[in-house]
Scaffold this motif. Structure first.
Motif, PDB file in Angstrom:
ATOM      1  N   SER A  88     -26.044 -25.954 -49.016  1.00 49.97           N
ATOM      2  CA  SER A  88     -26.973 -24.864 -49.297  1.00 49.97           C
ATOM      3  C   SER A  88     -28.267 -25.403 -49.895  1.00 49.97           C
ATOM      4  N   ILE A  89     -29.299 -24.563 -49.846  1.00 48.41           N
ATOM      5  CA  ILE A  89     -30.569 -24.926 -50.463  1.00 48.41           C
ATOM      6  C   ILE A  89     -30.411 -25.033 -51.972  1.00 48.41           C
ATOM      7  N   GLU A  90     -29.612 -24.146 -52.559  1.00 45.77           N
ATOM      8  CA  GLU A  90     -29.363 -24.224 -53.996  1.00 45.77           C
ATOM      9  C   GLU A  90     -28.688 -25.537 -54.360  1.00 45.77           C
ATOM     10  N   VAL A 110     -20.650 -20.429 -47.613  1.00 52.78           N
ATOM     11  CA  VAL A 110     -21.652 -21.413 -47.999  1.00 52.78           C
ATOM     12  C   VAL A 110     -21.335 -21.941 -49.380  1.00 52.78           C
ATOM     13  N   ARG A 132     -25.922 -19.869 -51.810  1.00 50.64           N
ATOM     14  CA  ARG A 132     -25.880 -18.697 -50.938  1.00 50.64           C
ATOM     15  C   ARG A 132     -26.708 -18.890 -49.668  1.00 50.64           C
ATOM     16  N   THR A 133     -27.710 -19.743 -49.709  1.00 55.34           N
ATOM     17  CA  THR A 133     -28.620 -19.912 -48.582  1.00 55.34           C
ATOM     18  C   THR A 133     -28.308 -21.221 -47.865  1.00 55.34           C
ATOM     19  N   PRO A 134     -27.829 -21.170 -46.619  1.00 58.29           N
ATOM     20  CA  PRO A 134     -27.492 -22.418 -45.923  1.00 58.29           C
ATOM     21  C   PRO A 134     -28.720 -23.298 -45.734  1.00 58.29           C
TER      22      PRO A 134
END
Length: 430
Positions: A331-333, A147, A319-321
């Motif tokens: 990613s959300i980030e 990710v 880190r968060t898809p």
């Protein structure tokens, strides 16, 4: 049991059996009572002789996809071993008295009745979903990728090409509005060519001439006649596409999926992209005020800031898809980083008073918020279509970026939103 013996009792669901004892009540003997009475002794050899028939894996369909319509196609040798190849003749999917409608090339099962399937194990990441069968577009699971990060992108080349595009655009903005309008038409035409060429590679047969004509006519009509021309373009595009398939030789042209794929390109690229020309045309309202070109420049800055912020924040801490099945790299980030970068760019422009028509910093921040929300939707939409078609890029005309559609996908959603926000706020008045 009358099937096995003419002398035996007949099963019945009712407590009375008028066929054998009219008008009277007779209890149906149970299976245990029949066995104790010896009524089933003469039937034992029949049960022993009846060998269980090998389980069929599905309905016989077509040899090109395997003999039986199941996950793993059987070979002729396998069918011969289980004794199920006798007297088999390939039969059409539909009964002869029904018209066979053309099917979507991305799904070989359309047009036939559903086949009963048992539970099957979920494939591991990277494994084919249907072993032994060539993958179909849109059903192959994506290979696992980390990710975030600019995987597969030549960053120096991408940055250099991006700077060159920005320079050309700024030069056009400093000349005449119609020059910027022609750039919008050129970009949409290239994107439409890439789209129709790619879907043809994947088995569709779109009406290319009406589709390309509509994608070029939409921005031109909006620039010269305003947004009221868009419904006319849409109606003419639909009619021309329908006439194209009406003139085909038969249902082999697959009119339903191919008309749908044609009009998807017209709406996605031609209609939505024409709002760029509508924004530029605002500069022709009179008074020499560059309302349209200034707004389009702000939209470009906001989209680029969103893309750059999402790229670098996502590669650093992503880190968060966001939607893993569409694009594991988003990613959300990265989404949050892109939104902050967009708002920061608009804030800097507002504080430094670099806009000729957007006089309020609050209006600029509102524009940044809208772009930060819709630009990722445009990016995800294009990635979703590419995932369904199983392609990496729609084109390769822009080195380091893919094609015109790959580079300007976010603009297709940002420009309609910016146009209506511009009409509503009228920021040059405040």
């Amino acid at each position: 049991w009358s099937t096995f013996s003419d002398q035996g009792p007949a099963w019945t669901e009712e407590p009375t059996n008028p066929q054998y004892d009219s008008g009277s009540q007779r209890r149906v003997p149970s299976f245990d009572e029949l066995e104790q009475a010896g009524a089933l002794d003469d039937l034992s050899p029949r049960f022993e002789e009846a060998a269980p028939e090998p389980p069929r894996r599905g309905r016989f369909t077509e040899p090109s996809r395997g003999l039986f319509d199941d996950d793993a196609p059987a070979t002729f040798e396998e069918v011969g071993e289980v004794g199920t190849d006798r007297d088999f003749e390939p039969r059409p999917r539909r009964s002869p008295d029904r018209i066979q409608i053309g099917t979507d090339p991305t799904d070989g099962h359309m047009g036939g009745p559903p086949v009963a399937r048992g539970p099957r194990p979920r494939p591991r990441p990277g494994e084919p979903m249907h072993p032994g069968r060539p993958p179909r577009p849109g059903v192959r699971p994506p290979a696992p990728r980390p990710v975030g990060g600019p995987q597969g992108r030549d960053m120096p080349t991408a940055i250099g090409v991006g700077v060159a595009i920005a320079v050309v655009f700024l030069i056009a903005v400093r000349t005449k509005p119609w020059v910027v309008g022609m750039i919008v038409v050129l970009v949409l035409a290239l994107a439409a060519v890439e789209y129709f060429d790619r879907v043809r590679e994947k088995g569709y047969e779109p009406a290319i001439v009406p589709g390309l004509a509509a994608c070029i006519a939409a921005p031109l009509a909006v620039y010269f006649y305003g947004g009221f021309a868009l419904p006319l373009v849409a109606v003419l595009a639909f009619g021309a596409t329908a006439v194209t398939f009406i003139g085909a030789r038969g249902l082999e042209s697959n009119p339903l999926p191919n008309m749908a794929i044609t009009l998807l390109g017209v709406f996605w690229i031609g209609i939505m992209g024409s709002f760029g020309a509508a924004i530029v045309a605002m500069s022709n309202l009179g008074g020499g005020n560059p309302i349209g070109t200034d707004t389009l420049t702000l939209v470009a800055v906001a989209v680029v800031a969103n893309d750059v912020g999402a790229l670098f924040v996502g590669s650093a801490v992503g880190r968060t898809p966001l939607r893993a099945w569409i694009s594991p790299n988003k990613s959300i980030e990265g989404f949050i980083g892109g939104a902050l970068a967009t708002l920061g760019a608009m804030l800097i422009i507002g504080v430094m008073d670099k806009s000729d028509t957007w006089n309020s910093t609050g209006d600029l921040l509102l524009l940044g918020f809208v772009v930060a929300f819709v630009a990722p939707i445009g990016d995800l939409t294009e990635s979703m279509f590419k995932r369904n078609l199983d392609v990496k890029d729609f084109g390769s005309i822009i080195k380091g970026h893919g094609g015109a559609l790959d580079r300007f996908d976010a603009f297709l959603f940002a420009m309609p939103a910016a146009y209506y926000l511009l009409v509503y706020l009228q920021p040059w008045v405040s």
